[in-house]
Write an enzyme that holds these catalytic residues in place. Structure first.
Site, PDB file in Angstrom:
ATOM      1  N   LYS A  73       0.819  -1.202   0.000  1.00 49.43           N
ATOM      2  CA  LYS A  73       0.000   0.000   0.000  1.00 49.43           C
ATOM      3  C   LYS A  73       0.859   1.261   0.000  1.00 49.43           C
ATOM      4  CE  LYS A  73      -3.423  -2.236   3.015  1.00 49.43           C
ATOM      5  NZ  LYS A  73      -3.984  -2.228   4.368  1.00 49.43           N
ATOM      6  N   ASP A  79      14.225  -1.354   2.067  1.00 47.99           N
ATOM      7  CA  ASP A  79      14.782  -1.622   3.377  1.00 47.99           C
ATOM      8  C   ASP A  79      15.828  -2.753   3.225  1.00 47.99           C
ATOM      9  OD1 ASP A  79      15.023  -1.705   6.126  1.00 47.99           O
ATOM     10  OD2 ASP A  79      13.074  -2.582   6.502  1.00 47.99           O
ATOM     11  N   PHE A  94      12.764   4.436  12.659  1.00 47.64           N
ATOM     12  CA  PHE A  94      11.409   4.030  12.286  1.00 47.64           C
ATOM     13  C   PHE A  94      10.662   5.239  11.733  1.00 47.64           C
ATOM     14  CE2 PHE A  94       7.460   2.060  12.158  1.00 47.64           C
ATOM     15  CZ  PHE A  94       7.657   0.707  12.375  1.00 47.64           C
TER      16      PHE A  94
HETATM   17  C1  PRP Z   1       7.377  -2.093   2.506  1.00 47.32           C
HETATM   18  C2  PRP Z   1       7.757  -1.292   1.269  1.00 47.32           C
HETATM   19  C3  PRP Z   1       8.364  -2.330   0.378  1.00 47.32           C
HETATM   20  C4  PRP Z   1       9.013  -3.279   1.337  1.00 47.32           C
HETATM   21  C5  PRP Z   1      10.461  -2.958   1.416  1.00 47.32           C
HETATM   22  O1  PRP Z   1       6.145  -2.691   2.278  1.00 47.32           O
HETATM   23  O2  PRP Z   1       6.654  -0.680   0.681  1.00 47.32           O
HETATM   24  O3  PRP Z   1       7.406  -2.989  -0.420  1.00 47.32           O
HETATM   25  O4  PRP Z   1       8.402  -3.071   2.623  1.00 47.32           O
HETATM   26  O5  PRP Z   1      11.088  -3.769   2.338  1.00 47.32           O
HETATM   27  P1  PRP Z   1      12.300  -4.705   1.961  1.00 47.32           P
HETATM   28  O6  PRP Z   1      13.304  -3.881   1.207  1.00 47.32           O
HETATM   29  O7  PRP Z   1      12.815  -5.112   3.322  1.00 47.32           O
HETATM   30  O8  PRP Z   1      11.794  -5.871   1.198  1.00 47.32           O
HETATM   31  P2  PRP Z   1       5.291  -3.415   3.405  1.00 47.32           P
HETATM   32  O9  PRP Z   1       5.561  -4.881   3.343  1.00 47.32           O
HETATM   33  O10 PRP Z   1       5.545  -2.741   4.725  1.00 47.32           O
HETATM   34  O11 PRP Z   1       3.804  -3.186   2.911  1.00 47.32           O
HETATM   35  P3  PRP Z   1       2.957  -1.825   2.803  1.00 47.32           P
HETATM   36  O12 PRP Z   1       3.536  -1.027   1.673  1.00 47.32           O
HETATM   37  O13 PRP Z   1       1.575  -2.304   2.513  1.00 47.32           O
HETATM   38  O14 PRP Z   1       3.073  -1.098   4.113  1.00 47.32           O
END
Ligand code: PRP
Length: 185
Positions: free
Chosen positions: A45, A105, A154
């Site tokens: 999202k 991340d 964070f």
């Molecule tokens: C977050 C972000 C990426 C992912 C990055 O999504 O939007 O898709 O984490 O993290 P990584 O580099 O460790 O793989 P999240 O899973 O939090 O979903 P969201 O966007 O729905 O909050």
């Protein structure tokens, strides 16, 4: 009554800074594509806010697609394993793809997604992310276009969440520690 802003420790990137950087990124992206049409993939999202702001400044034809994935990279050593919760609707074979993210991340999600589009026969595949936390990588991955690099704090707002909240803050901010140290509050 607990308001959204009560939980904020500090604003890290202001609305104005976001707005300016989005326009600069759009310029870089416009220069790169030079009018070639693209499929812009919003990774839900978190990227919805950044992606919809960014594509308004792009000067080529843009088809938008939405994807939702989850990665288990944080818990397992074997990276690149993605579960697709919602897939794109259109055929990507031979098409140029711009994947739009809010944050990179560990790098697991984006390296997995890029590989997936490669396997589907997409043409040129590029990644733009609003934020990057290079110190958190467990797989080597760099976006082609990056808004801001941030330290390992964070952050919430402008799409980024904690427990699915705070996405609607118009800026990017750090959260008061007691909020994420007591996840049931
Ligand atoms: C977050 C972000 C990426 C992912 C990055 O999504 O939007 O898709 O984490 O993290 P990584 O580099 O460790 O793989 P999240 O899973 O939090 O979903 P969201 O966007 O729905 O909050």
């Amino acid at each position: 009554m607990n308001k959204l802003t009560d939980d904020i420790e500090q604003i890290i990137i202001t609305e104005r800074q976001i707005e300016e950087r989005v326009k600069q990124l759009a310029k870089e992206i416009n220069n790169y594509y030079n009018g070639n049409p693209i499929i812009a993939v919003f990774v839900l999202k978190g990227s919805a806010f950044f992606a919809s702001d960014l594509i308004r400044w792009l000067n080529m034809h843009v088809v938008i697609e939405f994807m939702s994935v989850s990665s288990y990279g944080r818990d397992t050593v074997s990276s690149g394993k993605l579960t697709i919760k919602k897939d794109v609707d259109s055929e990507v074979k031979g098409k140029d793809i711009l994947i739009i993210e809010d944050i990179i991340d560990t790098g697991v999600t984006l390296s997995g997604l890029k590989e997936m589009f490669k396997q589907r026969g997409a043409g040129d595949i590029k990644v733009v992310t609003m934020l990057s936390k290079p110190s958190r990588r467990i797989v080597e991955f760099e976006a082609d276009f990056t808004g801001f690099e941030v330290p390992d704090v964070f952050v919430v707002g402008y799409g980024l969440d904690y427990a699915d909240k705070y996405r609607n803050l118009p800026y990017i901010a750090s959260l008061k520690k007691h909020i994420y140290e007591q996840p049931n509050q």
